[in-house]
Design a protein around this motif. Sequence first.
Motif, PDB file in Angstrom:
ATOM      1  N   ASP A 176      39.215   8.334  44.394  1.00  0.00           N
ATOM      2  CA  ASP A 176      40.470   9.076  44.545  1.00  0.00           C
ATOM      3  C   ASP A 176      41.480   8.307  45.391  1.00  0.00           C
ATOM      4  O   ASP A 176      42.681   8.301  45.092  1.00  0.00           O
ATOM      5  CB  ASP A 176      40.200  10.438  45.184  1.00  0.00           C
ATOM      6  CG  ASP A 176      39.482  11.398  44.240  1.00  0.00           C
ATOM      7  OD1 ASP A 176      39.481  11.133  43.024  1.00  0.00           O
ATOM      8  OD2 ASP A 176      38.917  12.394  44.732  1.00  0.00           O
ATOM      9  N   ARG A 206      30.204  14.042  36.999  1.00  0.00           N
ATOM     10  CA  ARG A 206      31.655  13.952  36.788  1.00  0.00           C
ATOM     11  C   ARG A 206      31.872  13.888  35.281  1.00  0.00           C
ATOM     12  O   ARG A 206      31.073  13.262  34.558  1.00  0.00           O
ATOM     13  CB  ARG A 206      32.219  12.698  37.480  1.00  0.00           C
ATOM     14  CG  ARG A 206      33.715  12.503  37.284  1.00  0.00           C
ATOM     15  CD  ARG A 206      34.252  11.332  38.092  1.00  0.00           C
ATOM     16  NE  ARG A 206      33.555  10.087  37.837  1.00  0.00           N
ATOM     17  CZ  ARG A 206      33.085   9.277  38.779  1.00  0.00           C
ATOM     18  NH1 ARG A 206      33.235   9.587  40.051  1.00  0.00           N
ATOM     19  NH2 ARG A 206      32.457   8.168  38.463  1.00  0.00           N
ATOM     20  N   THR A 207      32.919  14.476  34.777  1.00  0.00           N
ATOM     21  CA  THR A 207      33.213  14.410  33.354  1.00  0.00           C
ATOM     22  C   THR A 207      34.310  13.374  33.084  1.00  0.00           C
ATOM     23  O   THR A 207      35.070  13.011  33.992  1.00  0.00           O
ATOM     24  CB  THR A 207      33.683  15.766  32.811  1.00  0.00           C
ATOM     25  OG1 THR A 207      34.964  16.081  33.384  1.00  0.00           O
ATOM     26  CG2 THR A 207      32.683  16.867  33.146  1.00  0.00           C
ATOM     27  N   GLU A 233      28.916  10.426  34.484  1.00  0.00           N
ATOM     28  CA  GLU A 233      29.184  11.347  33.378  1.00  0.00           C
ATOM     29  C   GLU A 233      27.890  11.740  32.671  1.00  0.00           C
ATOM     30  O   GLU A 233      27.672  12.915  32.341  1.00  0.00           O
ATOM     31  CB  GLU A 233      30.168  10.710  32.395  1.00  0.00           C
ATOM     32  CG  GLU A 233      31.521  10.396  33.026  1.00  0.00           C
ATOM     33  CD  GLU A 233      32.432   9.601  32.092  1.00  0.00           C
ATOM     34  OE1 GLU A 233      32.206   9.656  30.863  1.00  0.00           O
ATOM     35  OE2 GLU A 233      33.351   8.924  32.593  1.00  0.00           O
ATOM     36  N   ALA A 245      42.398  12.875  36.987  1.00  0.00           N
ATOM     37  CA  ALA A 245      42.725  12.220  38.256  1.00  0.00           C
ATOM     38  C   ALA A 245      43.696  11.068  38.035  1.00  0.00           C
ATOM     39  O   ALA A 245      44.581  10.825  38.866  1.00  0.00           O
ATOM     40  CB  ALA A 245      41.448  11.723  38.922  1.00  0.00           C
ATOM     41  N   GLN A 302      37.621  14.920  33.895  1.00  0.00           N
ATOM     42  CA  GLN A 302      37.987  14.913  35.319  1.00  0.00           C
ATOM     43  C   GLN A 302      38.533  13.554  35.743  1.00  0.00           C
ATOM     44  O   GLN A 302      39.488  13.474  36.522  1.00  0.00           O
ATOM     45  CB  GLN A 302      36.771  15.286  36.163  1.00  0.00           C
ATOM     46  CG  GLN A 302      36.386  16.747  36.079  1.00  0.00           C
ATOM     47  CD  GLN A 302      35.077  17.047  36.768  1.00  0.00           C
ATOM     48  OE1 GLN A 302      34.155  16.224  36.771  1.00  0.00           O
ATOM     49  NE2 GLN A 302      34.967  18.229  37.368  1.00  0.00           N
TER      50      GLN A 302
END
Length: 373
Positions: free
Chosen positions: A289, A319-320, A314, A327, A323
Motif C-alpha cells: 500500500d 488477497r483477491t 490470491e 488499490a 482488491q
Amino acid sequence: MSTIHWTEGHTHQSARWHSENSTPLPRRVVLADDRMRADQACRHAAGGTALLWLGGDFHNARQLLGAMGRRVDRGPRRAGTSPSDAFHLHRRAKGQRAGVLGRLLVLLGDDYTLALRRAPDVRQACLEAYGPPRGPVVVSLRELLGVIGAHQWRLKGVDVPALGARVHPHYGVFAPVRGEYVDLVARTPLRPVPRTAFDLGTGTGVLAAVLARRGVGHVVATDISPRALACARENVRRLAPSGRIDVVGPCLFPEGRADLVVCNPPWLPARPTGPVEQGVYDPDGAMLDGFLTGLAAHLRPGGEGWLVLSDLAEHLGLRTRGQLLAAVRAADLRVVDRIGTRPTHPRAQDPDDPLHAARGAEITSLWRLTPAG
C-alpha cells in the motif's frame, strides 16, 4: 534487557537472554547434556521449560534438536477446508514447532565462544549477526544454527545469472534464491533507459545492481532494515560502477522523483515471526500500500513504476485480484502491462508441501504502472 537465570550445582548463574524473533524469557530452565532423551526433552519444552545445554557435545545437541523436531512433526495435523484455512493452520503448526524447538538453549561466552565439545568456532558468525559482544548470552540452538548458516551463505554467496556474479546476503536479509523476480527486472524492456531509478526495499541490493548493469544512470536503493542497508552497501560496492548506486534509509521512498520506481514487496499479507520472514510476510500489506499510494508523487513526467509481485496470496485466499486492482485505482494509477512467469523453486513442485495446490498455480508478475492522469 532480559536476563536468564539457572542453577548449576548449588550456584546461581545468569546471562543476557537474546531472541531474534522476540521469544519471551523462559519461565523455567533446566540443565541438559548428552544424557537427555528426546522424549524427555519434548515433554519439558512442550510444557514451557527451556533446556540449557551445558557441558555436553555440540553434535549431540544438534541430534537431539532433530529428534525433537521429528516427534513434533508426528503430532496430529488438521486439514484446512479452504486455502486460507490451510495457510493459517500451516502457520500455526510452524509457530508451535518453532516454540518447542526454540527451548533448547546454548550459552555463548564473553567473545561468543561456544564451550561445547566438537563445537565449531561461531565467533565470526555471531559477530556478523549480533554485533560486538556484550558479555555472556543465551540463545536457542535453533537460532544459532540459523546464524551459522547465514554466515556460510554470506561467505559463499548466491549466484545471480542476470548479473553474472554472486550476491552475498547478511543474516536477517532475504537472499535472492528465487531468481524469477530478478529475471523479470532484468528482461523487461526499458523504453528509454531511465536516467534515474529507485529500488524500494532493496534487501541485498540485487535489483539495484541489475538496473545499474542495464545502464540506468543513477539508482537510489532504500530499505527500512539497518541490516539490509549494510548488506546492500557491501554488495553494490562490488557489483556496480562507482557512484551509480546510492543506498539510503531507513525509509521506503527517498527524496525526489525518478523515471522508474521498482518495488518487490513481501508477497503475503501476514505477520512475520522473525527477521528473515520479513522478506516474505508484509503485515496487512503495508509496504504494498505504501508503494502504491506514494508512487505517483515520486515519478517524473513520463515515468513508470514496476511492481514485482507473486499471486500466491490470491491462491491462498489472503488477497483477491480485485482488491489489488482496486488499490491501484485508489492510488490514481493505471496498469500499462503485466509480464508473468512461473516459479522454478523446488517447493512449487513438492506434492508433500501443505500449500502445494497454491504454490503449483503461482505466477510472479511485473506490473508496469503509470499515473492515471
